[in-house]
Design a protein around this motif. Structure first.
Motif, PDB file in Angstrom:
ATOM      1  N   ALA A   1       0.872  -1.109  -0.077  1.00 53.03           N
ATOM      2  CA  ALA A   1      -0.048   0.162   0.106  1.00 53.03           C
ATOM      3  C   ALA A   1       0.726   1.221  -0.042  1.00 53.03           C
ATOM      4  CB  ALA A   1      -0.712   0.091   1.147  1.00 53.03           C
ATOM      5  N   LEU A   2       0.441   2.295  -0.565  1.00 54.74           N
ATOM      6  CA  LEU A   2       1.292   3.636  -0.822  1.00 54.74           C
ATOM      7  C   LEU A   2       1.029   4.238   0.417  1.00 54.74           C
ATOM      8  CD1 LEU A   2       0.353   4.747  -4.219  1.00 54.74           C
ATOM      9  CD2 LEU A   2       2.313   3.711  -3.593  1.00 54.74           C
ATOM     10  N   VAL A   3      -0.205   4.355   1.251  1.00 53.77           N
ATOM     11  CA  VAL A   3      -0.282   4.662   2.528  1.00 53.77           C
ATOM     12  C   VAL A   3      -0.745   3.887   3.531  1.00 53.77           C
ATOM     13  CG1 VAL A   3      -1.906   6.352   3.651  1.00 53.77           C
ATOM     14  CG2 VAL A   3      -1.403   6.918   1.290  1.00 53.77           C
ATOM     15  N   PRO A   4       0.013   3.769   4.629  1.00 57.19           N
ATOM     16  CA  PRO A   4      -0.203   2.967   5.631  1.00 57.19           C
ATOM     17  C   PRO A   4      -1.701   2.735   6.179  1.00 57.19           C
ATOM     18  CG  PRO A   4       1.308   4.584   6.348  1.00 57.19           C
ATOM     19  CD  PRO A   4       1.121   4.811   5.094  1.00 57.19           C
ATOM     20  N   ALA A   5      -2.179   1.713   6.703  1.00 55.45           N
ATOM     21  CA  ALA A   5      -3.304   1.592   7.199  1.00 55.45           C
ATOM     22  C   ALA A   5      -3.479   2.257   8.667  1.00 55.45           C
ATOM     23  CB  ALA A   5      -3.763   0.240   7.211  1.00 55.45           C
ATOM     24  N   ALA A   6      -4.819   2.856   8.761  1.00 57.86           N
ATOM     25  CA  ALA A   6      -4.849   3.758  10.101  1.00 57.86           C
ATOM     26  C   ALA A   6      -4.926   2.546  11.117  1.00 57.86           C
ATOM     27  CB  ALA A   6      -6.109   4.491   9.870  1.00 57.86           C
ATOM     28  N   ALA A   7      -4.769   2.783  12.230  1.00 62.36           N
ATOM     29  CA  ALA A   7      -4.863   1.911  13.473  1.00 62.36           C
ATOM     30  C   ALA A   7      -6.110   1.875  13.800  1.00 62.36           C
ATOM     31  CB  ALA A   7      -3.828   2.398  14.513  1.00 62.36           C
ATOM     32  N   SER A   8      -6.577   1.011  14.715  1.00 66.72           N
ATOM     33  CA  SER A   8      -8.181   0.870  14.967  1.00 66.72           C
ATOM     34  C   SER A   8      -8.415   1.801  15.890  1.00 66.72           C
ATOM     35  CB  SER A   8      -8.098  -0.662  15.910  1.00 66.72           C
ATOM     36  OG  SER A   8      -9.420  -0.625  16.384  1.00 66.72           O
ATOM     37  N   GLY A   9      -9.548   2.745  15.540  1.00 66.55           N
ATOM     38  CA  GLY A   9     -10.060   3.466  16.350  1.00 66.55           C
ATOM     39  C   GLY A   9      -9.337   5.207  15.892  1.00 66.55           C
ATOM     40  N   GLU A  10      -8.374   5.028  15.075  1.00 69.27           N
ATOM     41  CA  GLU A  10      -7.789   6.360  14.721  1.00 69.27           C
ATOM     42  C   GLU A  10      -8.698   6.970  13.729  1.00 69.27           C
ATOM     43  OE1 GLU A  10      -3.384   7.902  12.636  1.00 69.27           O
ATOM     44  OE2 GLU A  10      -3.898   5.502  13.145  1.00 69.27           O
ATOM     45  N   THR A  11      -8.485   8.356  13.825  1.00 69.76           N
ATOM     46  CA  THR A  11      -9.371   9.124  12.750  1.00 69.76           C
ATOM     47  C   THR A  11      -8.409   9.529  11.543  1.00 69.76           C
ATOM     48  OG1 THR A  11     -10.616  10.189  14.598  1.00 69.76           O
ATOM     49  CG2 THR A  11     -10.815  11.550  12.462  1.00 69.76           C
ATOM     50  N   VAL A  12      -9.106   9.242  10.415  1.00 72.36           N
ATOM     51  CA  VAL A  12      -8.676   9.539   9.303  1.00 72.36           C
ATOM     52  C   VAL A  12      -9.111  10.761   8.747  1.00 72.36           C
ATOM     53  CG1 VAL A  12      -8.051   8.669   6.767  1.00 72.36           C
ATOM     54  CG2 VAL A  12      -8.042   7.169   8.776  1.00 72.36           C
ATOM     55  N   GLN A  13      -8.209  12.074   8.240  1.00 74.66           N
ATOM     56  CA  GLN A  13      -8.752  13.005   7.456  1.00 74.66           C
ATOM     57  C   GLN A  13      -8.358  12.934   6.074  1.00 74.66           C
ATOM     58  OE1 GLN A  13      -7.465  16.549   9.718  1.00 74.66           O
ATOM     59  NE2 GLN A  13      -8.709  17.974   8.488  1.00 74.66           N
ATOM     60  N   LEU A  14      -9.057  13.474   5.201  1.00 78.51           N
ATOM     61  CA  LEU A  14      -8.722  13.442   3.765  1.00 78.51           C
ATOM     62  C   LEU A  14      -8.761  14.895   3.401  1.00 78.51           C
ATOM     63  CD1 LEU A  14     -10.780  10.392   2.320  1.00 78.51           C
ATOM     64  CD2 LEU A  14      -8.396  10.558   2.900  1.00 78.51           C
TER      65      LEU A  14
END
Length: 56
Positions: free
Chosen positions: A41-54
């Motif tokens: 993957a180019l971007v590592p996966a978010a950890a469980s419960g972590e917020t992802v902002q695009l």
């Protein structure tokens, strides 16, 4: 006695030529070697419960 083979028509010869050219062009689109471009993957996966902002 064996039957004589039929001569190839112009239309068949044109079809073979177009098919050969298309196969050559498609082979040029293949990934060189045996590497897989989608392996990591180019971007590592978010950890469980972590917020992802695009941001666009």
């Amino acid at each position: 006695m064996t039957p004589r083979p039929r001569p190839i028509s112009r239309r068949q010869l044109l079809g073979f030529g177009i098919g050969t050219a298309a196969a050559g062009l498609l082979a040029g689109c293949a990934v060189p070697g045996s590497t897989n471009v989608n392996k990591a993957a180019l971007v590592p996966a978010a950890a469980s419960g972590e917020t992802v902002q695009l941001t666009y």
